[in-house]
Design a protein around this motif. Sequence first.
Motif, PDB file in Angstrom:
ATOM      1  N   ALA A   1       0.896  -1.084   0.093  1.00  0.00           N
ATOM      2  CA  ALA A   1      -0.133   0.032  -0.105  1.00  0.00           C
ATOM      3  C   ALA A   1       0.715   1.108  -0.018  1.00  0.00           C
ATOM      4  N   ALA A   2       2.070   1.230   0.670  1.00  0.00           N
ATOM      5  CA  ALA A   2       2.869   2.558   0.522  1.00  0.00           C
ATOM      6  C   ALA A   2       3.322   2.556  -0.727  1.00  0.00           C
ATOM      7  N   ASP A   3       3.938   1.614  -1.250  1.00  0.00           N
ATOM      8  CA  ASP A   3       4.546   1.740  -2.751  1.00  0.00           C
ATOM      9  C   ASP A   3       3.335   2.101  -3.634  1.00  0.00           C
ATOM     10  N   ARG A   4       2.243   1.969  -3.443  1.00  0.00           N
ATOM     11  CA  ARG A   4       0.848   2.532  -4.413  1.00  0.00           C
ATOM     12  C   ARG A   4       0.745   3.976  -4.026  1.00  0.00           C
ATOM     13  N   THR A   5       0.957   4.196  -2.688  1.00  0.00           N
ATOM     14  CA  THR A   5       0.846   5.515  -2.223  1.00  0.00           C
ATOM     15  C   THR A   5       2.000   6.292  -3.221  1.00  0.00           C
ATOM     16  N   PHE A   6       3.191   5.955  -3.130  1.00  0.00           N
ATOM     17  CA  PHE A   6       4.285   6.917  -3.829  1.00  0.00           C
ATOM     18  C   PHE A   6       4.082   6.764  -5.392  1.00  0.00           C
ATOM     19  N   THR A   7       3.500   5.927  -5.846  1.00  0.00           N
ATOM     20  CA  THR A   7       3.027   5.633  -7.297  1.00  0.00           C
ATOM     21  C   THR A   7       2.189   6.719  -7.694  1.00  0.00           C
ATOM     22  N   HIS A   8       1.147   6.932  -6.809  1.00  0.00           N
ATOM     23  CA  HIS A   8      -0.115   7.835  -7.135  1.00  0.00           C
ATOM     24  C   HIS A   8       0.369   9.057  -7.097  1.00  0.00           C
ATOM     25  N   ALA A   9       1.372   9.361  -6.072  1.00  0.00           N
ATOM     26  CA  ALA A   9       1.954  10.676  -5.794  1.00  0.00           C
ATOM     27  C   ALA A   9       2.538  11.112  -7.126  1.00  0.00           C
ATOM     28  N   VAL A  10       3.337  10.233  -7.800  1.00  0.00           N
ATOM     29  CA  VAL A  10       4.159  10.588  -8.607  1.00  0.00           C
ATOM     30  C   VAL A  10       3.184  10.931 -10.097  1.00  0.00           C
ATOM     31  N   TYR A  11       2.165  10.074 -10.251  1.00  0.00           N
ATOM     32  CA  TYR A  11       0.892  10.511 -11.237  1.00  0.00           C
ATOM     33  C   TYR A  11       0.541  11.705 -10.913  1.00  0.00           C
ATOM     34  N   LEU A  12       0.233  12.178  -9.449  1.00  0.00           N
ATOM     35  CA  LEU A  12      -0.344  13.462  -9.575  1.00  0.00           C
ATOM     36  C   LEU A  12       0.481  14.480  -9.913  1.00  0.00           C
ATOM     37  N   ALA A  13       1.793  14.408  -9.445  1.00  0.00           N
ATOM     38  CA  ALA A  13       2.851  15.465  -9.769  1.00  0.00           C
ATOM     39  C   ALA A  13       2.989  15.472 -11.428  1.00  0.00           C
ATOM     40  N   ALA A  14       3.015  14.359 -12.178  1.00  0.00           N
ATOM     41  CA  ALA A  14       2.754  14.436 -13.709  1.00  0.00           C
ATOM     42  C   ALA A  14       1.834  15.303 -14.001  1.00  0.00           C
ATOM     43  N   LEU A  15       0.581  15.340 -13.688  1.00  0.00           N
ATOM     44  CA  LEU A  15      -0.450  15.684 -14.170  1.00  0.00           C
ATOM     45  C   LEU A  15      -0.354  17.120 -13.555  1.00  0.00           C
ATOM     46  N   PHE A  16      -0.229  17.575 -12.751  1.00  0.00           N
ATOM     47  CA  PHE A  16       0.157  19.027 -12.257  1.00  0.00           C
ATOM     48  C   PHE A  16       1.076  19.749 -13.137  1.00  0.00           C
ATOM     49  N   ALA A  17       2.206  18.860 -13.504  1.00  0.00           N
ATOM     50  CA  ALA A  17       3.231  19.492 -14.146  1.00  0.00           C
ATOM     51  C   ALA A  17       2.940  19.658 -15.564  1.00  0.00           C
ATOM     52  N   ALA A  18       2.278  18.912 -16.145  1.00  0.00           N
ATOM     53  CA  ALA A  18       1.517  19.007 -17.468  1.00  0.00           C
ATOM     54  C   ALA A  18       0.747  20.249 -17.648  1.00  0.00           C
ATOM     55  N   PHE A  19      -0.056  20.650 -16.625  1.00  0.00           N
ATOM     56  CA  PHE A  19      -0.691  21.987 -16.517  1.00  0.00           C
ATOM     57  C   PHE A  19       0.086  23.248 -16.437  1.00  0.00           C
ATOM     58  N   PHE A  20       0.991  22.924 -15.387  1.00  0.00           N
ATOM     59  CA  PHE A  20       1.702  24.342 -15.405  1.00  0.00           C
ATOM     60  C   PHE A  20       2.609  24.566 -16.751  1.00  0.00           C
ATOM     61  N   VAL A  21       3.290  23.685 -17.347  1.00  0.00           N
ATOM     62  CA  VAL A  21       4.001  23.931 -18.389  1.00  0.00           C
ATOM     63  C   VAL A  21       3.061  24.498 -19.392  1.00  0.00           C
ATOM     64  N   LEU A  22       1.802  23.926 -19.803  1.00  0.00           N
ATOM     65  CA  LEU A  22       0.875  24.403 -20.744  1.00  0.00           C
ATOM     66  C   LEU A  22       0.655  25.907 -20.482  1.00  0.00           C
ATOM     67  N   VAL A  23       0.306  26.136 -19.265  1.00  0.00           N
ATOM     68  CA  VAL A  23       0.238  27.499 -18.943  1.00  0.00           C
ATOM     69  C   VAL A  23       1.533  28.544 -19.137  1.00  0.00           C
ATOM     70  N   GLY A  24       2.393  27.873 -18.871  1.00  0.00           N
ATOM     71  CA  GLY A  24       3.833  28.600 -19.256  1.00  0.00           C
ATOM     72  C   GLY A  24       4.009  28.934 -20.822  1.00  0.00           C
ATOM     73  N   LEU A  25       3.572  27.790 -21.538  1.00  0.00           N
ATOM     74  CA  LEU A  25       3.673  28.158 -22.845  1.00  0.00           C
ATOM     75  C   LEU A  25       2.675  29.216 -23.518  1.00  0.00           C
ATOM     76  N   PHE A  26       1.459  29.063 -23.008  1.00  0.00           N
ATOM     77  CA  PHE A  26       0.438  29.806 -23.847  1.00  0.00           C
ATOM     78  C   PHE A  26      -0.007  31.174 -23.090  1.00  0.00           C
TER      79      PHE A  26
END
Length: 441
Positions: A83-108
């Motif tokens: 369960a602890a490993d799944r938590t870390f994996t989901h945290a990375v998923y969330l970070a990737a999602l937020f990163a994509a949003f901020f990069v798009l804002v930065g581009l446009f």
Amino acid sequence: MRQSSYFREFVRYASFNVMGMIGLSCYILADTFFVSQGLGANGLTALNLAIPIYSFIHGSGLMIGMGGGTQYSIQKSQNEHMAADRTFTHAVYLAALFAAFFVLVGLFLPGPIVSLFGAQGVVFDMSKTYLQVILLFAPAFLLNNVLLCFVRNDGAPQRSMAAMIGGSLSNVVLDWVFIFPCGMGIFGAVLATGLAPIISILILSPHFIRRKNGFHFRPCRVNGGLLGRILSSGVPSLVTEVSSGVVMIAFNAIILRLEGNVGVAAYGVIANLSLVVIAIYTGIAQGIQPIISRNHGRNQHDAVRATLRYALLAMLVISVLLYAGVLFGADGIAALFNSENNERLQSIAAEGLRLYFVACPFAGFNVILSMYFTSIDLPRPAHILSILRGFVVILPMAFVLSYLGQIRGVWCAFPATELLVAILGLLFFAYIRKKQREGAV
């Protein structure tokens, strides 16, 4: 565990995290100093108009990292390793999602955002450059925050501290190199800031290379409930950071109307110093989080109460020392960032420092209490306190007090807000303690 053991563990975690958070907050303070020296009041104004966006990036990273780290610590204490490993994996998923949003804002969207904040002319060009580059570095900031929180909860607070301080020191050095010898102006300042989290990640890397990490990325199907728990546990950390950005935006608009660019430049000194002060309290709060979460998971309530007590005592001592330094050193602090010797800037900033930082003990209490509630898996009161101090109370307070007291009213809005929320927080704490004694929580 005896009281002396509780105290030693508190000192170990809190001291590492306070030093690390001071280092992390110096990302922006170094920019403020070097920009003020190299680019004058216009540069300082541009930085202050763009920098709230950094609070959104940093706050998102902390929300994911602290929320995931809290869940991870509780799961590890209960030997739920998968369960602890799944938590870390989901945290990375969330970070990737937020990163994509901020990069798009930065581009446009950097231009429209800076225009919305009120920047014009040379200040507009500087602010747009800073904003665009900081957004494009968002993936590094987010990943760094997630790794810092998980490494800290993995029993390596010293490694986390070294990474935060190392990244910050690199920012200071690169700021000077890029702005002065290289003459890169505002772009140099933001490039140095953007490279800092990459250096921090490199410092963290031995924790994984030497296989000391207890958490692992394991691709798995996305679990909406787990994502929700991570975000819920991390919301107070997000609100604490994002509120700084929202308050800066609102205060910039009010001060721009009252005192113009010089007033915004003066507020830049106060706001960026405030980031360092809040970082100290956040460091204490992040330091106690792994201890409280772990002991809460094991039902060791004496350790939880002792850790909270030490945190509040440390906060009070630090608050007294900080305000004494500001009270007697306000003129010198303002002068440090006033390279053009602007008398109006000096006057506004010095008075503002003395009024604004009356909030120190109340803000510290609110930050630590919110983290305590989150760490014992009671996020709702933490959410309420964070949202009240971040948005609901301070924004109307700023507009009302600025109408009544002009620029002095603006400076008083922050301490008035933190005092009111601290009173409410104390009532929440008393109610929850009563329920705990009755066995209802």
